[in-house]
Design an enzyme around this catalytic site. Structure first.
Site, PDB file in Angstrom:
ATOM      1  N   ASP A  14       1.097  -1.258   0.086  1.00  0.00           N
ATOM      2  CA  ASP A  14      -0.067  -0.031   0.113  1.00  0.00           C
ATOM      3  C   ASP A  14       1.006   1.538   0.060  1.00  0.00           C
ATOM      4  OD1 ASP A  14      -2.381   1.572   0.311  1.00  0.00           O
ATOM      5  OD2 ASP A  14      -1.902   1.880   2.438  1.00  0.00           O
ATOM      6  N   SER A  15       0.265   2.561  -0.336  1.00  0.00           N
ATOM      7  CA  SER A  15       0.992   3.573  -0.379  1.00  0.00           C
ATOM      8  C   SER A  15       1.527   4.013   1.187  1.00  0.00           C
ATOM      9  CB  SER A  15      -0.049   4.747  -0.850  1.00  0.00           C
ATOM     10  OG  SER A  15      -1.020   5.028  -0.340  1.00  0.00           O
ATOM     11  N   GLU A 162      -6.841   9.314   8.968  1.00  0.00           N
ATOM     12  CA  GLU A 162      -5.391   9.229   9.517  1.00  0.00           C
ATOM     13  C   GLU A 162      -5.497  10.154  10.776  1.00  0.00           C
ATOM     14  OE1 GLU A 162      -2.541  10.315   6.563  1.00  0.00           O
ATOM     15  OE2 GLU A 162      -2.764   8.361   5.644  1.00  0.00           O
ATOM     16  N   CYS A 194     -11.312   3.491  -1.395  1.00  0.00           N
ATOM     17  CA  CYS A 194     -10.033   3.898  -0.795  1.00  0.00           C
ATOM     18  C   CYS A 194      -9.847   2.958   0.378  1.00  0.00           C
ATOM     19  CB  CYS A 194     -10.062   5.349  -0.719  1.00  0.00           C
ATOM     20  SG  CYS A 194      -8.547   5.809   0.284  1.00  0.00           S
ATOM     21  N   HIS A 196      -8.804   3.724   3.339  1.00  0.00           N
ATOM     22  CA  HIS A 196      -9.225   4.648   4.451  1.00  0.00           C
ATOM     23  C   HIS A 196     -10.435   4.670   4.989  1.00  0.00           C
ATOM     24  CE1 HIS A 196      -4.681   5.850   3.696  1.00  0.00           C
ATOM     25  NE2 HIS A 196      -4.932   6.688   4.666  1.00  0.00           N
TER      26      HIS A 196
HETATM   27  N1  DGL Z   1      -4.351   3.875   0.009  1.00  0.00           N
HETATM   28  C1  DGL Z   1      -4.710   4.985  -0.855  1.00  0.00           C
HETATM   29  C2  DGL Z   1      -5.859   4.397  -1.816  1.00  0.00           C
HETATM   30  O1  DGL Z   1      -6.564   3.256  -1.340  1.00  0.00           O
HETATM   31  C3  DGL Z   1      -5.091   6.083  -0.195  1.00  0.00           C
HETATM   32  C4  DGL Z   1      -4.049   6.855   0.270  1.00  0.00           C
HETATM   33  C5  DGL Z   1      -3.191   7.475  -0.821  1.00  0.00           C
HETATM   34  O2  DGL Z   1      -3.726   8.488  -1.264  1.00  0.00           O
HETATM   35  O3  DGL Z   1      -2.011   7.187  -0.774  1.00  0.00           O
HETATM   36  O4  DGL Z   1      -6.232   5.040  -2.853  1.00  0.00           O
END
Ligand code: DGL
Length: 280
Positions: A14-15, A162, A194, A196
């Site tokens: 993940d990012s 977050e 997403c 989050h």
């Molecule tokens: N994990 C990213 C997503 O599901 C969201 C966070 C980001 O912008 O990196 O799109």
């Protein structure tokens, strides 16, 4: 497939920390599996970046997971799935599972009105990956079920999750503003596109109920993807038969804030988080 092949870990990418919502579902669905999680916290967020940048980051970061000899790669980020899934499949010689298709399949199972909303980052919405996947699967599933799909980019939901501001008046107001951008139609299904957004599920459910005057089904990446990973490993005879499992957490930037956030996204405190350097 030999036992050692099956005992290799699953890699989750993940990012940042959002993919921990997917990791949490994976741990529940596949308790015997070793899992290595990599969060590219040095370069998060991906959500507002250009597709080519996300592709470059994703290939670069997942190289670290390949060094762990993973047996499958889960792209636990909607933005990375939207922009980089095809490239990652071409680059790595293991099954690569994204978060979009599993949710798209579930949409077709649950929608009755055929009117579906998709909430995501700017990148995910711009890519059109959800409408494309949902319509493609709908064409191949007998009588079409989908009438309309509408998307809204919700960039402020990421920092709210977050910061732990998942409920309360600010979260409600932001959610209400975003949902007001959907047309006045009979939406019965909303995709939380997403990683989050599951943290804001209660708020989004309440605001959606008010906005559309009905109970709306909220679908997120976590459980749908965990089920897909299970099915993929099973079909390739790659499910682990181990009695115990280990979970490893790697972050490209390790700050106390991320450790704290990780607890919120994973449900419990990850036992240890290790900093890894990635160089391009
Ligand atoms: N994990 C990213 C997503 O599901 C969201 C966070 C980001 O912008 O990196 O799109």
């Amino acid at each position: 497939m030999g036992a050692s092949e099956r005992d290799r870990p699953i890699g989750v990418f993940d990012s940042g920390v959002g993919g921990l919502t997917v990791m949490r579902a994976l741990v529940e669905t596949l308790p015997a599996e070793d899992i290595v999680y990599l969060g590219d916290t040095a370069r998060v967020p991906y959500g507002n970046r250009a597709a080519s940048t996300v592709r470059r980051y994703a290939v670069n970061a997942t190289g670290t997971l390949m060094e762990k000899d993973i047996k499958a790669l889960v792209v636990a980020c909607n933005t990375a799935t939207a922009h980089a899934l095809g490239t990652l499949k071409e680059t790595w010689d293991v099954p690569v599972i994204g978060v979009v298709e599993p949710v798209a399949k579930r949409v077709l199972e649950v929608t009755k009105t055929g009117i579906v909303g998709v909430l995501g980052t700017r990148g995910t919405v711009r890519s059109d990956c959800y409408p494309e996947a949902i319509r493609r699967l709908d064409r191949h599933g007998g009588a079409p079920r989908i009438e309309e799909i509408h998307q809204v980019a919700c960039p402020l939901l990421v920092p709210l999750a977050e910061e732990g501001w998942s409920t309360g008046s600010v979260a409600e107001e932001v959610a209400a503003e975003y949902l007001s951008r959907l047309p006045d139609l009979d939406f019965d299904t909303l995709v939380l596109g997403c990683t989050h957004y599951p943290l804001l599920r209660d708020t989004l459910a309440a605001v959606a109920r008010r906005r559309f005057g009905r109970e709306v089904t909220l679908l997120d990446s976590a459980t749908c993807t965990a089920d897909e990973v299970e099915a993929t490993l099973r079909s390739r005879n790659l499910l682990s038969g181990a009695e115990e499992s280990e979970h490893e957490f790697l972050l490209t930037d390790l700050s106390p804030a991320f450790v704290e956030m990780a607890e919120r996204f994973f449900g419990t405190s990850p036992r240890s988080m290790t900093h890894v350097d990635i160089t391009e």
